[in-house]
Scaffold this motif. Structure first.
Motif, PDB file in Angstrom:
ATOM      1  N   THR A   1       2.743  -4.686   3.209  1.00 38.28           N
ATOM      2  CA  THR A   1       3.766  -3.681   3.467  1.00 38.28           C
ATOM      3  C   THR A   1       3.202  -2.309   3.132  1.00 38.28           C
ATOM      4  O   THR A   1       2.635  -2.119   2.052  1.00 38.28           O
ATOM      5  CB  THR A   1       5.027  -3.937   2.624  1.00 38.28           C
ATOM      6  OG1 THR A   1       5.549  -5.241   2.945  1.00 38.28           O
ATOM      7  CG2 THR A   1       6.090  -2.893   2.896  1.00 38.28           C
ATOM      8  N   VAL A   2       3.356  -1.363   4.054  1.00 37.37           N
ATOM      9  CA  VAL A   2       2.808  -0.020   3.875  1.00 37.37           C
ATOM     10  C   VAL A   2       3.939   0.991   3.751  1.00 37.37           C
ATOM     11  O   VAL A   2       4.852   1.035   4.580  1.00 37.37           O
ATOM     12  CB  VAL A   2       1.899   0.365   5.058  1.00 37.37           C
ATOM     13  CG1 VAL A   2       1.399   1.793   4.906  1.00 37.37           C
ATOM     14  CG2 VAL A   2       0.728  -0.609   5.170  1.00 37.37           C
ATOM     15  N   PHE A   3       3.869   1.809   2.714  1.00 39.86           N
ATOM     16  CA  PHE A   3       4.773   2.948   2.560  1.00 39.86           C
ATOM     17  C   PHE A   3       3.924   4.212   2.536  1.00 39.86           C
ATOM     18  O   PHE A   3       2.969   4.310   1.760  1.00 39.86           O
ATOM     19  CB  PHE A   3       5.579   2.846   1.263  1.00 39.86           C
ATOM     20  CG  PHE A   3       6.548   1.712   1.220  1.00 39.86           C
ATOM     21  CD1 PHE A   3       7.761   1.780   1.892  1.00 39.86           C
ATOM     22  CD2 PHE A   3       6.259   0.556   0.510  1.00 39.86           C
ATOM     23  CE1 PHE A   3       8.658   0.722   1.857  1.00 39.86           C
ATOM     24  CE2 PHE A   3       7.145  -0.500   0.462  1.00 39.86           C
ATOM     25  CZ  PHE A   3       8.350  -0.418   1.137  1.00 39.86           C
ATOM     26  N   GLY A   4       4.282   5.164   3.376  1.00 41.69           N
ATOM     27  CA  GLY A   4       3.541   6.413   3.445  1.00 41.69           C
ATOM     28  C   GLY A   4       2.517   6.394   4.556  1.00 41.69           C
ATOM     29  O   GLY A   4       1.519   5.690   4.474  1.00 41.69           O
ATOM     30  N   ASN A   5       2.798   7.141   5.627  1.00 35.78           N
ATOM     31  CA  ASN A   5       1.860   7.269   6.736  1.00 35.78           C
ATOM     32  C   ASN A   5       1.990   8.679   7.308  1.00 35.78           C
ATOM     33  O   ASN A   5       2.735   9.509   6.778  1.00 35.78           O
ATOM     34  CB  ASN A   5       2.109   6.191   7.797  1.00 35.78           C
ATOM     35  CG  ASN A   5       3.544   6.183   8.282  1.00 35.78           C
ATOM     36  OD1 ASN A   5       4.125   7.228   8.565  1.00 35.78           O
ATOM     37  ND2 ASN A   5       4.141   4.998   8.387  1.00 35.78           N
TER      38      ASN A   5
ATOM     39  N   VAL B   1       0.857  -1.183   0.000  1.00 33.06           N
ATOM     40  CA  VAL B   1       0.000   0.000   0.000  1.00 33.06           C
ATOM     41  C   VAL B   1       0.892   1.232   0.000  1.00 33.06           C
ATOM     42  O   VAL B   1       1.782   1.375   0.851  1.00 33.06           O
ATOM     43  CB  VAL B   1      -0.929   0.021   1.242  1.00 33.06           C
ATOM     44  CG1 VAL B   1      -1.594   1.388   1.402  1.00 33.06           C
ATOM     45  CG2 VAL B   1      -1.989  -1.060   1.134  1.00 33.06           C
ATOM     46  N   LEU B   2       0.661   2.120  -0.965  1.00 33.58           N
ATOM     47  CA  LEU B   2       1.383   3.394  -1.037  1.00 33.58           C
ATOM     48  C   LEU B   2       0.419   4.502  -0.640  1.00 33.58           C
ATOM     49  O   LEU B   2      -0.500   4.841  -1.386  1.00 33.58           O
ATOM     50  CB  LEU B   2       1.909   3.631  -2.450  1.00 33.58           C
ATOM     51  CG  LEU B   2       2.781   2.529  -3.066  1.00 33.58           C
ATOM     52  CD1 LEU B   2       3.243   2.947  -4.460  1.00 33.58           C
ATOM     53  CD2 LEU B   2       3.974   2.224  -2.175  1.00 33.58           C
ATOM     54  N   GLY B   3       0.596   5.055   0.557  1.00 34.86           N
ATOM     55  CA  GLY B   3      -0.256   6.135   1.034  1.00 34.86           C
ATOM     56  C   GLY B   3       0.335   7.472   0.632  1.00 34.86           C
ATOM     57  O   GLY B   3       1.177   8.044   1.345  1.00 34.86           O
TER      58      GLY B   3
END
Length: 200
Positions: A76-80, A46-48
């Motif tokens: 996997t999360v990128f951008g928070n 996920v790209l936030g």
């Protein structure tokens, strides 16, 4: 921010739109996403995309925060909110992201659009073009785009983003994050009692 062009010119890509305050929005999002995830996918990213300094552009980072550390083996999360993927650091940070083979990438951003799409969540297959509405040419990203249409495209967009209704952004983010989490839980066969969001 993405562009009005994606919502106005490519009508066929906008058929999967959901009202931001529909109580069933998370389930609709789950169903759409689940149908888009290719068989054999081993990890979802996920790209936030967005800013933690501008309320109207904080949708992506807020979703990223809600999903952080929920499914470490498969998501996997990128951008928070703590480390956003915004217009300042997007190119540098994105270039350092290594996506594993057999992965599915979901890009999330606030967008501008025609009046009929304002206050909806639009899901489409294909890459998202960050920053296009504000004249920025950044690398297209994602196998799937999730776009929260927060404002109508107009000449005063930059100023309007500062005063976007935060309840709108929060409600959109909750629906999107729940929908993604339910998709991951279903696709990778997590138990029904697994936490849906990272809310403390």
């Amino acid at each position: 921010m993405d562009s009005q062009y994606c919502l106005k010119e490519n009508r066929a890509l906008c058929e999967k739109s959901i009202s931001y305050n529909d109580k069933l929005a998370p389930l609709f999002i789950r169903n759409i996403l689940y149908s888009l995830i290719p068989e054999g996918t081993e990890r979802i990213y996920v790209l936030g995309i967005g800013s933690n300094m501008i309320s109207g552009d904080s949708l992506g980072p807020l979703v990223g925060t809600l999903l952080s550390n929920l499914y470490p083996k498969h998501l996997t999360v990128f951008g928070n909110l703590q480390h956003p993927l915004d217009g300042v650091n997007f190119i540098q940070d994105f270039s350092q992201i290594s996506v594993l083979k057999n992965s599915f990438v979901i890009a999330i951003d606030s967008v501008l659009g025609p009046k009929d799409y304002v206050n909806t969540i639009v899901i489409r297959e294909g890459a998202l073009h960050p920053g296009e509405a504000l004249g920025k040419k950044l690398t297209p990203v994602g196998d799937c785009s999730m776009m929260g249409v927060v404002l109508k495209q107009d000449h005063d967009t930059a100023n309007s983003l500062l005063y976007t209704n935060l309840h709108l952004i929060y409600t959109m983010a909750m629906s999107i994050a729940k929908g993604i989490s339910l998709s991951v839980r279903q696709y990778f066969h997590y138990p029904a009692n697994h936490p849906i969001l990272n809310v403390r």
